[in-house]
Design an enzyme around this catalytic site. Structure first.
Site, PDB file in Angstrom:
ATOM      1  NE  ARG A 105      -4.330   5.071  -1.384  1.00 33.34           N
ATOM      2  CZ  ARG A 105      -5.542   4.854  -0.967  1.00 33.34           C
ATOM      3  NH1 ARG A 105      -6.506   5.141  -0.477  1.00 33.34           N
ATOM      4  NH2 ARG A 105      -4.376   4.836   0.643  1.00 33.34           N
ATOM      5  CB  THR A 109      -1.720  12.098  -7.437  1.00 32.89           C
ATOM      6  OG1 THR A 109      -0.932  10.967  -7.188  1.00 32.89           O
ATOM      7  CG2 THR A 109      -0.495  12.977  -7.842  1.00 32.89           C
ATOM      8  CG  ASP A 201      -2.187  -0.501   5.150  1.00 34.92           C
ATOM      9  OD1 ASP A 201      -1.909  -1.520   4.480  1.00 34.92           O
ATOM     10  OD2 ASP A 201      -1.969   0.391   3.857  1.00 34.92           O
ATOM     11  CG  ASP A 204       1.291  -1.293   6.972  1.00 39.04           C
ATOM     12  OD1 ASP A 204       1.908  -1.783   6.221  1.00 39.04           O
ATOM     13  OD2 ASP A 204       0.644   0.119   7.335  1.00 39.04           O
TER      14      ASP A 204
END
Length: 210
Positions: A105, A109, A201, A204
């Site tokens: 990602r 944006t 995340d 992670d």
């Protein structure tokens, strides 16, 4: 939209998910729980697979026994975090073909950028389960399904650990034929595109990276 969204409320799923949400849960424990939850979610995802009947011999007599019909499943992991869900499903369905879609990602944006795609053959003849722990903006998931449909996939299910309403809406608009199975529908996305309350995340936390 709700008919294409299934939230698995089984007590074991919810208990394990709560432990995963805890910021103090270790990387190894997080990975273990993700694998366990994926097996429980897979039970729901595969509930409507087509069946046929074959004749077998039990130790006592012949019988007409139910078996999966046609070619086996295809599992497609959205890298990298999708691999955490993939391991658990493969324990249940070891004969499934496996594909990978690499998307990241763009932090500015929030749009997906493809960097890898390797898919099994004959997707038009297989039920395809796409796995990614987080359905956040829905952009990466929708892009992955775009790639699968271009490769011939017709029967596609999406399995995730957590979903945000924004991601569900995005997937519904882009692919209204794709059913979503998740362990929780959370509140919203924050300004950085993370699910709230979420669990951080997933990649992670699964791999111990920052």
């Amino acid at each position: 939209m709700t008919e294409m969204l299934t939230v698995v409320t089984h007590p074991l799923v919810q208990h394990k998910l709560s432990i995963m949400r805890d910021k103090d849960t270790s990387t190894s424990k997080f990975r273990q729980l993700l694998r366990e939850i994926s097996m429980l979610l897979a039970y729901e995802v595969t509930r409507d697979l087509p069946m046929t009947t074959v004749t077998i011999d039990t130790p006592l007599c012949p019988m007409d026994a139910p078996m999966l019909e046609g070619r086996k499943l295809a599992l497609v992991s959205i890298l990298r975090a999708g691999n955490g869900l993939l391991d658990g499903i493969l324990e249940l369905i070891p004969a499934a073909r496996v594909g990978f879609v690499g998307l990241y990602r763009d932090p500015e944006t929030l749009q997906p950028v493809e960097y890898y795609c390797k898919l099994p053959p004959d997707l038009d003849q297989r039920w395809t389960i796409v796995v990614d722990p987080m359905l956040a903006t829905g952009n990466s998931s929708a892009a992955a399904v775009d790639l699968l449909k271009k490769a011939g996939a017709k029967n596609i299910l999406f399995m995730c650990l957590l979903a945000a309403p924004e991601g569900v809406q995005r997937m519904h608009e882009a692919h209204p034929d794709v059913r979503i199975v998740t362990a929780a529908l959370d509140s919203h996305l924050n300004d950085h595109g993370y699910i709230v309350p979420g669990l951080g995340d997933a990649g992670d936390r699964m791999f111990g990276t920052k």
